[in-house]
Design a protein around this motif. Structure first.
Motif, PDB file in Angstrom:
ATOM      1  N   ALA A 164      19.391  34.569  44.531  1.00 14.47           N
ATOM      2  CA  ALA A 164      19.586  35.929  44.026  1.00 14.47           C
ATOM      3  C   ALA A 164      20.967  36.077  43.380  1.00 14.47           C
ATOM      4  N   ARG A 165      21.787  35.066  43.534  1.00 13.29           N
ATOM      5  CA  ARG A 165      23.090  35.056  42.860  1.00 13.29           C
ATOM      6  C   ARG A 165      22.902  34.984  41.345  1.00 13.29           C
ATOM      7  N   ASN A 166      22.060  34.099  40.864  1.00 13.65           N
ATOM      8  CA  ASN A 166      21.753  33.830  39.451  1.00 13.65           C
ATOM      9  C   ASN A 166      22.844  34.306  38.487  1.00 13.65           C
ATOM     10  N   THR A 167      22.525  35.252  37.589  1.00 13.48           N
ATOM     11  CA  THR A 167      23.512  35.649  36.572  1.00 13.48           C
ATOM     12  C   THR A 167      24.462  36.752  37.040  1.00 13.48           C
ATOM     13  N   ASN A 168      24.304  37.217  38.258  1.00  9.54           N
ATOM     14  CA  ASN A 168      25.105  38.348  38.723  1.00  9.54           C
ATOM     15  C   ASN A 168      26.617  38.149  38.602  1.00  9.54           C
ATOM     16  N   PRO A 169      27.176  37.004  38.987  1.00  5.33           N
ATOM     17  CA  PRO A 169      28.632  36.840  38.858  1.00  5.33           C
ATOM     18  C   PRO A 169      29.126  36.961  37.418  1.00  5.33           C
ATOM     19  N   LEU A 170      28.357  36.431  36.467  1.00  2.00           N
ATOM     20  CA  LEU A 170      28.747  36.512  35.059  1.00  2.00           C
ATOM     21  C   LEU A 170      28.651  37.951  34.567  1.00  2.00           C
ATOM     22  N   VAL A 171      27.575  38.622  34.923  1.00  2.00           N
ATOM     23  CA  VAL A 171      27.364  40.010  34.519  1.00  2.00           C
ATOM     24  C   VAL A 171      28.469  40.908  35.068  1.00  2.00           C
ATOM     25  N   ALA A 172      28.896  40.651  36.295  1.00  2.00           N
ATOM     26  CA  ALA A 172      29.945  41.459  36.921  1.00  2.00           C
ATOM     27  C   ALA A 172      31.241  41.426  36.117  1.00  2.00           C
ATOM     28  N   MET A 173      31.488  40.321  35.437  1.00  2.00           N
ATOM     29  CA  MET A 173      32.723  40.154  34.678  1.00  2.00           C
ATOM     30  C   MET A 173      32.685  40.829  33.320  1.00  2.00           C
ATOM     31  N   ALA A 174      31.491  41.032  32.760  1.00  2.67           N
ATOM     32  CA  ALA A 174      31.372  41.363  31.342  1.00  2.67           C
ATOM     33  C   ALA A 174      31.167  42.841  31.042  1.00  2.67           C
ATOM     34  N   GLY A 175      31.172  43.686  32.031  1.00  2.00           N
ATOM     35  CA  GLY A 175      31.001  45.110  31.791  1.00  2.00           C
ATOM     36  C   GLY A 175      32.333  45.840  31.738  1.00  2.00           C
ATOM     37  N   THR A 176      32.428  46.836  30.871  1.00  2.00           N
ATOM     38  CA  THR A 176      33.615  47.694  30.866  1.00  2.00           C
ATOM     39  C   THR A 176      33.762  48.352  32.227  1.00  2.00           C
ATOM     40  N   LYS A 177      32.631  48.766  32.802  1.00  2.00           N
ATOM     41  CA  LYS A 177      32.566  49.221  34.181  1.00  2.00           C
ATOM     42  C   LYS A 177      31.472  48.431  34.883  1.00  2.00           C
ATOM     43  N   THR A 178      31.656  48.164  36.162  1.00  2.00           N
ATOM     44  CA  THR A 178      30.664  47.406  36.932  1.00  2.00           C
ATOM     45  C   THR A 178      30.337  48.134  38.229  1.00  2.00           C
ATOM     46  N   ILE A 179      29.038  48.373  38.424  1.00  2.21           N
ATOM     47  CA  ILE A 179      28.545  48.944  39.685  1.00  2.21           C
ATOM     48  C   ILE A 179      27.794  47.857  40.435  1.00  2.21           C
ATOM     49  N   VAL A 180      28.079  47.721  41.714  1.00  2.00           N
ATOM     50  CA  VAL A 180      27.401  46.728  42.539  1.00  2.00           C
ATOM     51  C   VAL A 180      26.600  47.423  43.635  1.00  2.00           C
ATOM     52  N   GLU A 181      25.341  47.065  43.747  1.00  2.00           N
ATOM     53  CA  GLU A 181      24.509  47.509  44.864  1.00  2.00           C
ATOM     54  C   GLU A 181      24.598  46.437  45.939  1.00  2.00           C
ATOM     55  N   VAL A 182      24.979  46.844  47.146  1.00  2.00           N
ATOM     56  CA  VAL A 182      25.325  45.887  48.208  1.00  2.00           C
ATOM     57  C   VAL A 182      24.449  46.112  49.440  1.00  2.00           C
ATOM     58  N   GLU A 183      23.960  45.014  49.991  1.00  2.00           N
ATOM     59  CA  GLU A 183      23.150  45.107  51.204  1.00  2.00           C
ATOM     60  C   GLU A 183      23.995  45.376  52.446  1.00  2.00           C
ATOM     61  N   GLU A 184      25.141  44.705  52.553  1.00  2.00           N
ATOM     62  CA  GLU A 184      25.952  44.822  53.775  1.00  2.00           C
ATOM     63  C   GLU A 184      27.435  44.898  53.422  1.00  2.00           C
ATOM     64  N   PHE A 185      28.103  45.916  53.957  1.00  2.00           N
ATOM     65  CA  PHE A 185      29.544  46.041  53.793  1.00  2.00           C
ATOM     66  C   PHE A 185      30.253  45.570  55.061  1.00  2.00           C
ATOM     67  N   VAL A 186      31.358  44.879  54.880  1.00  2.00           N
ATOM     68  CA  VAL A 186      32.163  44.407  56.007  1.00  2.00           C
ATOM     69  C   VAL A 186      33.606  44.835  55.779  1.00  2.00           C
ATOM     70  N   PRO A 187      34.425  44.896  56.833  1.00  2.00           N
ATOM     71  CA  PRO A 187      35.821  45.318  56.668  1.00  2.00           C
ATOM     72  C   PRO A 187      36.630  44.331  55.833  1.00  2.00           C
ATOM     73  N   LEU A 188      37.714  44.843  55.253  1.00  2.00           N
ATOM     74  CA  LEU A 188      38.633  43.964  54.528  1.00  2.00           C
ATOM     75  C   LEU A 188      39.134  42.861  55.443  1.00  2.00           C
TER      76      LEU A 188
END
Length: 238
Positions: free
Chosen positions: A178-202
């Motif tokens: 499910a990683r596929n093109t996502n990392p590249l797409v994340a870099m190429a947008g003026t703004k990037t929104i990510v839908e996330v299954e699980e959030f963890v602390p910093l």
């Protein structure tokens, strides 16, 4: 010691990103046949009044899976993709001149997106250099005595991405294929929104596991979770 407020929390409610979708925008999406495409963000786009989109991504999804739902709803004017064979509706729209499709070989498409993300103007490729169909309206450059097609880099007004896990700053980890093109797409947008299954602390993510650093991420929303095995089986069978 005085407590320092965390100013790096990019997690927001879904309503906070609605303003980023607008008529005539260029939207880039991660995913491969629906796997890795953010379902909640796609449904948000589908339910909105936004139209006349230019989409950039690997494929046209399926009629009821992934970005294909947006295509089938008639919200898209142009699609830049490696293929549309998985979505017969998109194929009919193309032949009926209701959808403009720009085809790009999968590797070339991924590299054009990567080039856009790192600030390059384009890439030189020799794939299809001997085909008049491929080279039509393309600029040919010579380097080292060899001819190449100049393929322009791709960027977007907005990128939508799906990630398995993230910290509040937006450092991302993906779920296998499910990683596929996502990392590249994340870099190429003026703004990037990510839908996330699980959030963890910093600080909880192993730095060696992080695929996309948070510097590329502007907003994150909570996903309701996706069974990618089910999506794959619905798409391709068992």
């Amino acid at each position: 010691m005085e407590k320092v407020e965390n100013t790096f929390n990019k997690i927001v409610e879904l309503e906070k990103v609605h303003h980023l979708f607008f008529d005539g925008m260029t939207l880039m999406f991660g995913g491969f046949g629906g796997v890795g495409t953010p379902p909640k963000l796609v449904d948000t786009l589908l339910d909105s009044s936004v139209k006349n989109l230019t989409l950039i991504g690997n494929d046209a999804g399926f009629p009821t899976i992934g970005i294909g739902k947006v295509v089938c709803a008639g919200k898209v004017d142009k699609l830049i993709a490696s293929h549309i064979g998985s979505n017969p509706v998109a194929g009919k729209m193309m032949t009926d001149n209701k959808l403009e499709v720009e085809f790009s070989p999968q590797g070339t498409l991924a590299e054009r997106i990567r080039a856009g993300g790192v600030g390059l103007g384009g890439i030189l490729v020799d794939v299809g250099i001997t085909s008049e169909i491929v080279t039509r309206n393309k600029q040919i450059l010579t380097s080292g005595g060899k001819d190449y097609i100049l393929e322009p880099a791709l960027t977007a007004d907005l990128s939508i991405v799906f990630a398995k896990k993230a910290d509040p700053y937006g450092n991302l980890i993906f779920d296998k294929s499910a990683r596929n093109t996502n990392p590249l797409v994340a870099m190429a947008g003026t703004k990037t929104i990510v839908e996330v299954e699980e959030f963890v602390p910093l600080g909880e993510l192993d730095p060696e596991e992080i695929v996309v650093p948070g510097v590329y991420v502007d907003y994150m929303v909570q996903s309701e979770g996706v069974n990618w095995t089910w999506v794959w089986e619905e798409t391709y069978g068992t």
